[in-house]
Design a protein around this motif. Sequence first.
Motif, short mmCIF file in Angstrom:
data_model
loop_
_atom_site.label_atom_id
_atom_site.label_comp_id
_atom_site.label_asym_id
_atom_site.label_seq_id
_atom_site.Cartn_x
_atom_site.Cartn_y
_atom_site.Cartn_z
N ALA A 20 0.83 -1.21 0.00
CA ALA A 20 0.00 0.00 0.00
C ALA A 20 0.86 1.26 0.00
O ALA A 20 0.53 2.25 -0.67
CB ALA A 20 -0.93 0.00 1.21
N ILE A 21 1.97 1.24 0.75
CA ILE A 21 2.85 2.42 0.80
C ILE A 21 3.44 2.71 -0.56
O ILE A 21 3.42 3.85 -1.05
CB ILE A 21 3.96 2.19 1.84
CG1 ILE A 21 3.37 2.19 3.26
CG2 ILE A 21 5.04 3.27 1.73
CD1 ILE A 21 4.35 1.72 4.32
N VAL A 22 3.99 1.69 -1.22
CA VAL A 22 4.62 1.90 -2.52
C VAL A 22 3.58 2.28 -3.57
O VAL A 22 3.82 3.16 -4.41
CB VAL A 22 5.40 0.63 -2.94
CG1 VAL A 22 5.91 0.74 -4.37
CG2 VAL A 22 6.56 0.39 -1.98
N ARG A 23 2.43 1.64 -3.53
CA ARG A 23 1.40 1.90 -4.54
C ARG A 23 0.89 3.33 -4.50
O ARG A 23 0.57 3.93 -5.53
CB ARG A 23 0.24 0.93 -4.30
CG ARG A 23 -0.86 0.98 -5.37
CD ARG A 23 -2.02 0.06 -4.99
NE ARG A 23 -2.63 0.47 -3.74
CZ ARG A 23 -2.87 -0.35 -2.71
NH1 ARG A 23 -2.51 -1.62 -2.79
NH2 ARG A 23 -3.44 0.10 -1.61
N ASP A 24 0.83 3.93 -3.30
CA ASP A 24 0.17 5.22 -3.13
C ASP A 24 1.12 6.38 -2.88
O ASP A 24 0.69 7.49 -2.57
CB ASP A 24 -0.83 5.13 -1.97
CG ASP A 24 -1.95 4.13 -2.25
OD1 ASP A 24 -2.27 3.93 -3.43
OD2 ASP A 24 -2.47 3.53 -1.30
N THR A 25 2.45 6.14 -3.00
CA THR A 25 3.42 7.22 -2.79
C THR A 25 4.50 7.11 -3.86
O THR A 25 4.49 6.21 -4.70
CB THR A 25 4.09 7.12 -1.40
OG1 THR A 25 4.96 5.98 -1.39
CG2 THR A 25 3.05 6.98 -0.29
#
Length: 299
Positions: free
Chosen positions: A231-236
């Motif tokens: 989720a962190i990589v996908r959204d930042t």
Amino acid sequence: MRDLDLNLLRLFDTVYRTRNISRAAEQLGLSQPATSQALTRLRLAVGDHLFERTPGGVRPTQRAERLAQSVQAGLALLEAGLTDEDAFDPLASSAELRLHLTDIGEARFLPELMAEMRRVAPGMQVQARTWVQSEIAQALDNGDIHFAIGFLPEIGNTARTDLLTDRYVLLMRAGHPLADQLGRRSLNLQQLQQLDLVAVRSHAQTLRILHSLNLERRIRLMTSTFLALPAIVRDTDLAVLMPRAIASGFEPADRFQVLDARLPTDDFTVALHWSRRHEHLPMQRWARELLVRLFQASS
């Protein structure tokens, strides 16, 4: 061999595993003077000091390191010989299989393992936890865990077989400015220095690589677990250094991009480790064969 008895070999094995004569005496139910006397007999018989004193106990000599492999294998064979070869039936067993895995290792290996265990050993339990690398060899010898799976370069004195080779890559979101600029080309150091990074505290090898490239100052987030990364990589615009086999499995695949980088240590080998002391026990022999069949890459 005429001058040795089995108890001396059991004593040697216990001191070797515990690295402490007092703890070995306690495990064997002996007094410390009796333990020291028996160890002296063994030293005279093999013509070597075997153990040298250290501030925290003892450490084995090179002769003891060589002897340990034979002693552990021999004791394991004796124990297996006294055990009913047909005593382990995976379909009827309710035994617990204990593994060392990191959180990334759990994501990589547990889904397939549990699907197969449901089919061939439905009553067995699997317990996975992460051990400090320096404690894994002793945990295997003591039976606290049955197997350790991973890239474990600091572990010695275990039996092992290589399972697969992987490599570290950079994972970032699809549409990341640098990913669009590079296409499918690999990143050089100058391009790596443009990235904002997320790192996982528990994965020492990736932290060592970032340190060797002087990229610690590019770390914007340090997490304690792998689970938050997708989720962190996908959204930042944060990127993460991680094994390709895991990065390639993130879903939905079209939301992520995997890029190779020119790193000091790209490739690494994931191995299965176990203790020679227990390798002939029926349950452990069965489990080892299962893990190798499931995860060892075909040559």
